[in-house]
Design a protein around this motif. Structure first.
Motif, mmCIF file in Angstrom:
data_model
loop_
_atom_site.group_PDB
_atom_site.id
_atom_site.type_symbol
_atom_site.label_atom_id
_atom_site.label_comp_id
_atom_site.label_asym_id
_atom_site.label_seq_id
_atom_site.Cartn_x
_atom_site.Cartn_y
_atom_site.Cartn_z
ATOM 1 N N GLU A 146 0.979 -0.960 -0.147
ATOM 2 C CA GLU A 146 0.237 0.462 -0.070
ATOM 3 C C GLU A 146 0.938 1.580 -0.099
ATOM 4 O OE1 GLU A 146 -3.343 0.598 -0.272
ATOM 5 O OE2 GLU A 146 -4.274 -1.454 -0.503
ATOM 6 N N PRO A 147 0.570 2.197 -0.710
ATOM 7 C CA PRO A 147 1.079 3.506 -1.079
ATOM 8 C C PRO A 147 1.602 4.033 0.256
ATOM 9 C CG PRO A 147 0.094 3.608 -2.954
ATOM 10 C CD PRO A 147 -0.268 2.537 -1.247
ATOM 11 N N ILE A 148 2.230 4.459 1.286
ATOM 12 C CA ILE A 148 2.026 5.225 2.264
ATOM 13 C C ILE A 148 2.645 6.600 2.162
ATOM 14 C CG2 ILE A 148 3.188 3.165 3.348
ATOM 15 C CD1 ILE A 148 6.040 4.369 2.682
ATOM 16 N N ILE A 149 2.389 7.616 3.143
ATOM 17 C CA ILE A 149 2.601 9.266 3.441
ATOM 18 C C ILE A 149 3.477 9.158 4.528
ATOM 19 C CG2 ILE A 149 2.242 11.195 4.015
ATOM 20 C CD1 ILE A 149 -0.436 10.840 2.294
ATOM 21 N N THR A 150 5.216 9.465 4.202
ATOM 22 C CA THR A 150 6.106 9.928 5.417
ATOM 23 C C THR A 150 7.287 10.724 4.747
ATOM 24 O OG1 THR A 150 7.496 8.463 7.092
ATOM 25 C CG2 THR A 150 7.274 7.888 4.322
ATOM 26 N N HIS A 151 8.336 11.534 5.935
ATOM 27 C CA HIS A 151 9.140 12.231 5.663
ATOM 28 C C HIS A 151 9.781 11.521 5.004
ATOM 29 C CE1 HIS A 151 11.058 16.466 6.249
ATOM 30 N NE2 HIS A 151 11.189 16.370 4.970
ATOM 31 N N GLY A 152 10.057 11.442 3.605
ATOM 32 C CA GLY A 152 11.038 9.858 2.878
ATOM 33 C C GLY A 152 12.206 10.476 3.442
ATOM 34 N N LYS A 153 13.371 9.956 4.681
ATOM 35 C CA LYS A 153 14.834 8.643 4.761
ATOM 36 C C LYS A 153 15.171 9.816 5.660
ATOM 37 C CE LYS A 153 16.823 8.178 -0.559
ATOM 38 N NZ LYS A 153 17.486 8.419 -0.590
ATOM 39 N N ALA A 154 14.284 10.170 7.024
ATOM 40 C CA ALA A 154 14.461 11.563 7.442
ATOM 41 C C ALA A 154 13.392 10.505 8.774
ATOM 42 C CB ALA A 154 13.314 12.593 7.889
ATOM 43 N N MET A 155 13.566 9.293 8.962
ATOM 44 C CA MET A 155 12.947 8.352 9.701
ATOM 45 C C MET A 155 11.450 8.510 10.560
ATOM 46 S SD MET A 155 16.668 6.947 11.873
ATOM 47 C CE MET A 155 18.178 6.804 10.824
ATOM 48 N N CYS A 156 11.137 9.119 9.432
ATOM 49 C CA CYS A 156 9.754 8.964 10.086
ATOM 50 C C CYS A 156 8.552 8.797 10.211
ATOM 51 C CB CYS A 156 8.813 10.421 9.877
ATOM 52 S SG CYS A 156 9.948 12.586 9.948
ATOM 53 N N THR A 157 7.510 8.524 10.670
ATOM 54 C CA THR A 157 6.249 7.231 11.236
ATOM 55 C C THR A 157 5.614 7.313 9.514
ATOM 56 O OG1 THR A 157 4.622 7.806 12.208
ATOM 57 C CG2 THR A 157 6.682 7.115 13.758
ATOM 58 N N ASP A 158 4.956 6.033 9.790
ATOM 59 C CA ASP A 158 4.287 6.309 7.749
ATOM 60 C C ASP A 158 3.249 6.506 8.725
ATOM 61 O OD1 ASP A 158 7.002 5.368 7.249
ATOM 62 O OD2 ASP A 158 6.766 3.288 6.975
ATOM 63 N N ILE A 159 2.392 6.706 7.238
ATOM 64 C CA ILE A 159 0.386 6.356 7.618
ATOM 65 C C ILE A 159 0.129 5.739 6.029
ATOM 66 C CG2 ILE A 159 -0.108 8.301 8.973
ATOM 67 C CD1 ILE A 159 -0.693 9.776 7.869
ATOM 68 N N LEU A 160 -0.951 5.683 5.706
ATOM 69 C CA LEU A 160 -1.522 4.715 4.679
ATOM 70 C C LEU A 160 -2.208 5.796 3.804
ATOM 71 C CD1 LEU A 160 -3.328 1.640 5.817
ATOM 72 C CD2 LEU A 160 -1.230 2.450 4.264
ATOM 73 N N PHE A 161 -2.096 6.129 2.846
ATOM 74 C CA PHE A 161 -2.346 7.116 1.763
ATOM 75 C C PHE A 161 -3.767 6.852 1.756
ATOM 76 C CE2 PHE A 161 -3.641 7.858 -2.855
ATOM 77 C CZ PHE A 161 -3.465 8.891 -2.880
ATOM 78 N N LYS A 162 -4.546 5.961 1.416
ATOM 79 C CA LYS A 162 -5.377 5.566 1.077
ATOM 80 C C LYS A 162 -6.533 6.206 2.807
ATOM 81 C CE LYS A 162 -5.656 0.577 2.866
ATOM 82 N NZ LYS A 162 -6.635 -0.420 2.645
ATOM 83 N N ASP A 163 -5.703 6.129 3.737
ATOM 84 C CA ASP A 163 -6.500 6.876 5.057
ATOM 85 C C ASP A 163 -6.490 7.838 4.967
ATOM 86 O OD1 ASP A 163 -6.761 3.629 6.261
ATOM 87 O OD2 ASP A 163 -5.391 4.028 7.581
ATOM 88 N N VAL A 164 -5.287 8.800 4.266
ATOM 89 C CA VAL A 164 -5.561 10.702 3.997
ATOM 90 C C VAL A 164 -6.503 10.998 3.189
ATOM 91 C CG1 VAL A 164 -3.997 12.262 3.360
ATOM 92 C CG2 VAL A 164 -3.084 10.475 5.172
ATOM 93 N N ILE A 165 -6.484 10.018 2.448
ATOM 94 C CA ILE A 165 -6.997 10.241 1.278
ATOM 95 C C ILE A 165 -9.152 10.614 1.901
ATOM 96 C CG2 ILE A 165 -8.544 9.733 -1.598
ATOM 97 C CD1 ILE A 165 -5.603 10.478 -1.434
ATOM 98 N N GLN A 166 -9.500 9.788 3.183
ATOM 99 C CA GLN A 166 -10.543 9.092 3.422
ATOM 100 C C GLN A 166 -10.913 10.057 4.601
ATOM 101 O OE1 GLN A 166 -13.075 6.385 2.906
ATOM 102 N NE2 GLN A 166 -14.155 8.110 4.502
ATOM 103 N N ALA A 167 -9.929 11.004 5.409
ATOM 104 C CA ALA A 167 -9.743 11.646 6.076
ATOM 105 C C ALA A 167 -10.331 12.647 5.243
ATOM 106 C CB ALA A 167 -8.953 11.641 6.737
#
Length: 497
Positions: free
Chosen positions: A251-272
Motif C-alpha cells: 500500500e502507498p504510504i505517506i512519510t517524510h522520506g529518508k528522515a526516519m518519520c513514521t508512516d501513514i497509509l495514503f488511502k486513510d489520508v484520502i478518506q480523511a
C-alpha cells in the motif's frame, strides 16, 4: 432573527454528562494506554475530567477542545494489542472510538482517543454535546443582539461592571470607542469581501507544507488526524509525500522520506480529506503530491482518489476552461466543492499513447502493464524511477552491522536507528501494557542532539519521480509543479510579454 439579549454565562449540563461514562483511553505519541477511565463534565461545563483505579485524575479545560469526532480504528499494533488485553478486538472497534482534538493553537495539538464499551455510548451525537456545552460555543458565534434591546446605556453599564475605566469615561460618553472610526478591523472585511471570479492563479492560497507531520522534521510522527484538523481550519492546499509501501499489501504510504518519520497509509489520508474538505469552506482543495512511487502503486493512488472522492475529484478540465494556451484558469467560484490533484504530468502525446496501451491491457485482463508499454525512450521528460530510492533506507541495515562495514554517514544513521527501533514485547495483561508504554516513552527520551544531527547530516533530498503512470497523469488539471529556474528567467518571460 435577532434575539433579546440575556447575559447568562452558565449553561445547563445534562445529568448523564455529570455522572460520566467509562472509556478506555489511549494516546498515540507518546504511547499511553489507560483502561477503565471514568470521564465526567463538571456542573458548569468548564472541565472534562477522567480517572482510573490506582491513578491520579486528569483535567482538560473544555475551552481548549477544538473538535470531537468519531475516531478511526487504530493501525498501531501496540494499541491493538493493548485493547485486546482488556477484551476489545480490532473487529469490535468500529463506531466505538471518540477522538478529542485539543490544544492552544493549530500547531500544538493533542489527540485523546476514548474507546467506549459499546457503540451507543460512543455515538457522535453524544460527543457533540461535549462541544455544545463548552464555554466557546461556536454554534452561537454569528448570533446578533437587536440594537433596540441592547442599547448603548446597557452596554456602558455592562462594561462598568466588568472592567470599570474612569480614565476613559469621557471617550465613552462621546461614543468614540463605539464609532466606526475606532473599529478594530475594517468593517467591510468582516466577511468575504474579495471577488472570487478571477483566475485561480490570481489568489494567495492558504497552504500547508509537510502537512502529515505533527512535530519534528526528523524522527517525527505522521498523523492522519492532522489532515482533518488543517482542513477544518480552512487550509485549501495540503501536501502528501507518497512513497512505495513495503508490506505484504504494497500500500502507498505517506512519510517524510529518508528522515526516519513514521508512516501513514495514503488511502486513510484520502478518506480523511474527503470527510473534511468542504466542512469549513466550499472553495477548491488542492492535493500537492510529492510522488516517489513506482507505477503500480501510482495506479493504486489514482484508483483510491477516483473511488473515495467520487464526483468531488476534478478528473477532466471544465468545458468552459479548456487546457489550451492562452486560456485563463477557472475561478474559485467555478471550482467550488472540487478536489484538484497537483502532480507532474506527461506530455499530451505521451500520455495519450501510454493510456491507450494501458487500457487495452486492462480490457484483456492484464493486472499489470509491462514496463516498456508505459515508457517512451524518446521522451526527455520521462526518467526511470531509481529502484534504490526508499522512504526508509535505514531499515536495510541490520543491528549487527558495524561502522567498518558502512560509510561514516550510514553508521551514524544505523546508531540512531538502534535508539528509536521499537521492541517487540509480548503483552499478557494491562500492567504489561503500562510497562511497555513507559519503556517506549523513556526510549524516545534517549534521542540526543548528536543523534538528530546525525539524521540531518545523512539526509539527502530526493525529488519527485517524473515517471508518471498515465492513469494518474490523466487526472491532473490546472495545477502542476513547475521548477523555479531563477529570477532572471522569470524576469525575461515577463519582459517578453
Amino acid at each position: 432573527m435577532a434575539k433579546a439579549y440575556t447575559f447568562n454565562w452558565q449553561k445547563s449540563v445534562p445529568s448523564f454528562m455529570q455522572e460520566g461514562a467509562v472509556f478506555d483511553r489511549y494516546e498515540e505519541d507518546p504511547f499511553v494506554f489507560e483502561p477503565n477511565c471514568l470521564f465526567k463534565v463538571d456542573e458548569f461545563g468548564f472541565f472534562l475530567t477522567w480517572k482510573s483505579d490506582g491513578k491520579e485524575g486528569q483535567v482538560l479545560e473544555c475551552s481548549l477542545i477544538n473538535s470531537i469526532r468519531n475516531g478511526a480504528v487504530p493501525k498501531d499494533p501496540k494499541i491493538i494489542t493493548a485493547l485486546e488485553s482488556v477484551g476489545k478486538t480490532e473487529n469490535d472497534l468500529e463506531g466505538r472510538i471518540v477522538c478529542v482534538c485539543c490544544g492552544t493553537d493549530l500547531v500544538n495539538l493533542n489527540f485523546i482517543y476514548m474507546v467506549a464499551n459499546n457503540a451507543e455510548t460512543a455515538k457522535l451525537d453524544e460527543a457533540i454535546i461535549f462541544d455544545k456545552y463548552k464555554w466557546k460555543d461556536s454554534s452561537q458565534k454569528n448570533d446578533e443582539i437587536e440594537h433596540s434591546v441592547f442599547t448603548f446605556d446597557k452596554f456602558y453599564a455592562l462594561t462598568q461592571k466588568i472592567c470599570p475605566r474612569t480614565d476613559i469615561e469621557e471617550l465613552f460618553k462621546k461614543l468614540y470607542l463605539m464609532s466606526d472610526e475606532n473599529a478594530p478591523v475594517f468593517l467591510d472585511r468582516l466577511e468575504l469581501y474579495q471577488e472570487m471570479d478571477h483566475p485561480l492563479a490570481h489568489y494567495f492560497i492558504s497552504s500547508s507544507h509537510n502537512t502529515y507531520l505533527t512535530g519534528r522534521q526528523f524522527g517525527g510522527k505522521s498523523s492522519v488526524e492532522i489532515y482533518r484538523q488543517i482542513l477544518l481550519a480552512g487550509c485549501r492546499c495540503v501536501e502528501l509525500d507518497i512513497w512505495d509501501g513495503k508490506g505484504e499489501d504494497q500500500e502507498p504510504i505517506i512519510t517524510h522520506g529518508k528522515a526516519m518519520c513514521t508512516d501513514i497509509l495514503f488511502k486513510d489520508v484520502i478518506q480523511a480529506i474527503k470527510e473534511t474538505a468542504f466542512t469549513t469552506s466550499e472553495y477548491p482543495v488542492i492535493l500537492s503530491f510529492e510522488n516517489h512511487c513506482s507505477k503500480p502503486q501510482q495506479f493504486k493512488m489514482a484508483k483510491y482518489c477516483e473511488e473515495i472522492f467520487g464526483d468531488l475529484l476534478l478528473k477532466q478540465p471544465l468545458d468552459s476552461h479548456p487546457l489550451e494556451p492562452g486560456q485563463p484558469l477557472p475561478s474559485p467560484n467555478d471550482l467550488k466543492r472540487k478536489i484538484l490533484i497537483k502532480n507532474k504530468r506527461l506530455k499530451a502525446e505521451v500520455e495519450k499513447k501510454q493510456l491507450e496501451a494501458f487500457k487495452r491491457l486492462m480490457e484483456a485482463g492484464e493486472t499489470t502493464a509491462p514496463a516498456h508499454i508505459l515508457e517512451d525512450e524518446n521522451e526527455e521528460e520521462i526518467e526511470n524511477a531509481d529502484p534504490e530510492e526508499e522512504a526508509h533506507p535505514e531499515l536495510k541495515f541490520d543491528n549487527e552491522i558495524s561502522s567498518d562495514d558502512l560509510s561514516q554517514t550510514e553508521a551514524q544513521t544505523n546508531n540512531v536507528k538502534k535508539v528509536i527501533e521499537e521492541e517487540v514485547t509480548e503483552i499478557t495483561d494491562v500492567s504489561d501494557v503500562t510497562d511497555v508504554a513507559e519503556q517506549e516513552n523513556n526510549k524516545k527520551g534517549g534521542i540526543t542532539v548528536e543523534d538528530e544531527q546525525a539524521w540531518i547530516t545523512s539526509y539527502t533530498y530526493v525529488g519527485a519521480t517524473t515517471n508518471i503512470h498515465p492513469y494518474l497523469s490523466a487526472m491532473i488539471n490546472y495545477a502542476q509543479p513547475v521548477k523555479f529556474q531563477g529570477f532572471n528567467v522569470a524576469e525575461g518571460k515577463y519582459k517578453a510579454k
